[in-house]
Design an enzyme around this catalytic site. Sequence first.
Site, PDB file in Angstrom:
ATOM      1  N   HIS A 187      23.055  -4.879  -5.575  1.00  8.47           N
ATOM      2  CA  HIS A 187      23.103  -5.354  -7.056  1.00  8.47           C
ATOM      3  C   HIS A 187      22.428  -5.129  -8.111  1.00  8.47           C
ATOM      4  O   HIS A 187      21.534  -5.529  -9.198  1.00  8.47           O
ATOM      5  CB  HIS A 187      23.154  -7.073  -7.213  1.00  8.47           C
ATOM      6  N   ASP A 223      25.068  -6.606   0.444  1.00  7.90           N
ATOM      7  CA  ASP A 223      24.283  -5.863  -0.658  1.00  7.90           C
ATOM      8  C   ASP A 223      23.124  -5.312  -0.568  1.00  7.90           C
ATOM      9  O   ASP A 223      22.163  -5.598  -0.146  1.00  7.90           O
ATOM     10  CB  ASP A 223      24.125  -7.710  -1.315  1.00  7.90           C
ATOM     11  N   SER A 275      14.071  -8.758  -6.915  1.00  6.44           N
ATOM     12  CA  SER A 275      15.649  -8.438  -6.556  1.00  6.44           C
ATOM     13  C   SER A 275      15.836  -6.762  -4.552  1.00  6.44           C
ATOM     14  O   SER A 275      15.052  -6.808  -5.550  1.00  6.44           O
ATOM     15  CB  SER A 275      16.919  -8.461  -7.233  1.00  6.44           C
TER      16      SER A 275
END
Length: 273
Positions: free
Chosen positions: A82, A128, A221
């Site tokens: 992402h 992910d 992230s």
Amino acid sequence: MDKRTNFVRYISFVVSLFGMATAACGTEVEGADPQEDGVGIAEMPVVGGTPAAKGEFPWVVRLSMGCGGAFYTPQVILTAAHCVSRTGANTSITVTSGAIDLQDPAAVKTRSTYVYRSPTYNTSTGGDWALIKLERAVPGAVTLPIATTTQYDNGNFGVVGWGAAREGGAQQRYLLKAEVPFITDAQCKSAGGSYSSLIANAEICAGIWDRGGIDTCQGDSGGPMVRRDENNQWVQVGIVSWGEGCARARKPGVYAQVSTFAAAIAKAASTLP
């Protein structure tokens, strides 16, 4: 867009059960699509984090779009899917390594040349994760081994990253560290909401269930979640992925389960142009 992307995380810390401090956090804006050049990447928080010592986590890196990652090889970074928008040539990402201080003049800055985004991300299979190839191998880079079995997918995990002093604040200049304990898939799913559709074989939950206070969140992230192996060496078991809010009771952090995708990661890394 999968509903999980509404809660995509960027690492942050609140108070740790083990004396280190961990994350406070937020969510990604509906419809925002993180881009490789940084467009759409939210910046949020480390709250009360414990500073990491120089050289303590030599494999962790900071990406210019506001994400984290780790050296998979001296020329390849493992991060979250992402954090990037697609597979293909990309020279827009700058990777900072070799320093705990983002303003350290000795920090190594290296540009990307190519990005590989997991083709199963945002599908029922999960995944992910992404790889970023650098323009050259970084001299002296320390790589972080990844888990290839579920042997280490439990216990107490370590997380590291650059975040902010409060939710919604600016990123930290210095690397912070924290610890988060494992939460079973069944317990994690019982949180309801997006957690009800947790992909058991592709995601790991961690945090303090009853009272919260330990969590990853916006600000880093794609950073690694690690634990010690039988030789007391770090091994990567997760990638910071998503969660509802941050550090909330019964709303734990969710991480991509690296062991599930280890073979796919290795294959992709070996075929990067």
